[in-house]
Design an enzyme around this catalytic site. Sequence first.
Site, short mmCIF file in Angstrom:
data_model
loop_
_atom_site.label_atom_id
_atom_site.label_comp_id
_atom_site.label_asym_id
_atom_site.label_seq_id
_atom_site.Cartn_x
_atom_site.Cartn_y
_atom_site.Cartn_z
N ASP A 551 0.83 -1.20 0.00
CA ASP A 551 0.00 0.00 0.00
C ASP A 551 0.87 1.26 0.00
O ASP A 551 0.59 2.22 -0.73
CB ASP A 551 -0.93 -0.01 1.21
CG ASP A 551 -1.95 1.11 1.17
OD1 ASP A 551 -2.77 1.13 0.24
OD2 ASP A 551 -1.92 1.97 2.06
N LYS A 555 1.40 4.33 -2.95
CA LYS A 555 1.37 5.77 -2.68
C LYS A 555 2.66 6.43 -3.16
O LYS A 555 2.64 7.50 -3.78
CB LYS A 555 1.19 6.02 -1.18
CG LYS A 555 -0.14 5.57 -0.63
CD LYS A 555 -0.22 5.82 0.88
CE LYS A 555 -1.56 5.40 1.44
NZ LYS A 555 -1.66 5.64 2.89
#
Length: 691
Positions: A551, A555
């Site tokens: 994750d 980003k």
Amino acid sequence: NAEFIDATEVIATTAGPLDAAPDVERTRELARRAILRRVARGVMPVVPGFIGSSTNGSTTTLGRGGSDLTATLLAAALGSREVQLWKDVPGLLSADPRVVPDARLLKRISVDEAAALSRHGSRLIHPKALAVLDRATRVRVRSFGNPLHDGTVIAAGRPNTGQPVKAITSLQGLSMITVGHTGLQESVWAVAYRAVSSSGNGLWFVPLSAGAADASACMLVRGADAACVVSRVRRAVNAQSRKEAPNAPAVEVRSGLAAIGIVGPGVGGSGTASAMALRALEDAAVEVYASGAGHGQNSMTLVVDGAKAAVAQRALHGAFQLHLSGGGRLAQANYRAVLLVGTGTIGRALLAQLASVGDRLRICGVVDTSGYLCSAEGLTRKQAAAVLSAKSSGGCLRNLPDARAGGAADALRELSNHALSRKVLIDATAAETGHLLREAAAGGWDLVLANKLPLAGGQQAADELRAVVRGNRRAFRFEATVGAGLPVIQTVRKLQHSGDTVRRIEGCPSGTLGFVFGELERGSSFSAAVRLASERGLTEPDPRVDLSGLDVARKALILGRLLGFRGELQDVAVESLVPERLLTASITDFLHSLRQEDAAWAARVRRARARGRVLRYRIRVTHRKVAAGLAEVDASDSLGRLSGTDNQFTFTSARYGSNPLVITGPGAGAEVTAAGVLGDLLELDSMETWP
């Protein structure tokens, strides 16, 4: 039980064998006597169209549209409530389907509007067939090919102002005659008008404006009649100028033109309609030679080159969104129509927050994996509450009243059939939705994302999405994909737009991992900290997505691509915190087996504390390299002082070199992420596209 009636016995006309005018009063007398008594006996009278008889008994014809005229004339004579005209087309359309393939059927139109369409080139029904109608009689145009369809209703009465523009049509083969102005005491226009109206050619004629009102007078005539009309106008103008002025005004003619008619109750005298039309034709590179109001207040005429008539019709049809249900409006609505895709924790939090915004945002569709609920007018408060209730209790949208089985693409296409203005699709899923987003942007939808996958997937797919967004001049906001509600993307954009160069972005972009390490510092075990984060909704459904660094890597890749990084996700250097032996375990087994890692993590925390440091999961992003991994930072450093779910981003740029720009704040949780999406929604009118 049918019976033939000779039309010459019931249809009375003026003298003249060709194109005779009907005598309405005498027809009423004859028709009532010949037809009503048969109807009273249960007989079906059959009357042929197109012919009648004059007062001297000679047979006459009613000219073009004469059969339709026979029907409407009999309806007026007999007091009928409805006339059905059966054609080889579905009814009146918003444009010629041979020119505009996505033309739509007009379900209802006024008599005046239907007549205006005919005058501007539509050959479906002649104005004279409508002129004899009683106001209580409606005409229904129906199709032989689809006899069960209702077709188009043409009725008298006030037009439907909910659709100011209804149709576009065209009349080809025209010439425009322009008469210059030299200060004659009598209007040049009046002189020219008398010359044209007395020519006897049956001309198609409309006053136009091609510049300043007192500069010239313009008129359109059929091309075949242009030479005759020009000769008459020149003689009349020259004669008038000899009386009043020494110099005769110039009379010029331009041939090969087309008159584009825009028809609807809000068109005549509407500056908005005119401005929208001219802007659409300018964008389509179609020059407008002249314009003019039509008959009454329900039409306007634009004169263009005949070779550009098809392009002009398609451009105008699209500009007024006549291909969509509810199209034809002259002003955008003062709200945004929202399609929400995804009803997980973020989607539900956003749905609840939208209720507090008021009328600025209207939820027109909600989608989950089972189905969708859509309404072009917007979901009611009751429907929105039902969605929240169903999803919060683990239910499916398709089980709600008025919901349908299907996916996001189905919902998008259903809503795209309606003339929604300022429409925006929100992607609050965790799925690969690149194709859906490209389809939406190509269809005029703005995009707001909380979903990272479309931006952190393959470089080619990301480039294709960017190209569609920019090519269709759509707004694209995705603040929530990186910093939840923090202005991270906005900061990068503003620095770049101001001419600054962002050289490096560092920080902790995971509120989930920040929370876990904060719990470790307070003495919790690693497994307990992960379970607590999951219970509070701070992790993805599978916590390994967060602990693996995947994750965070997504980003970081999104930020890297803003700086010019051209690598793929696999090019991001990522340190995983998930033991390899637990990668394929079930979520339940993973959380249970994670206890075996507690001792090792406790030792890491003690070693860092002994050096005056704390553990953080940090990213480092430049245009050449993107990395994410575990790091020890000084406890007194701003990164070391982070607590709870706070994120931190440090921007080093040409201007912010020795003293970088720092943004700190909450970066995890459904509420703050939904707030980031809502912030993007409320700022969409800036129309920023993805760089």
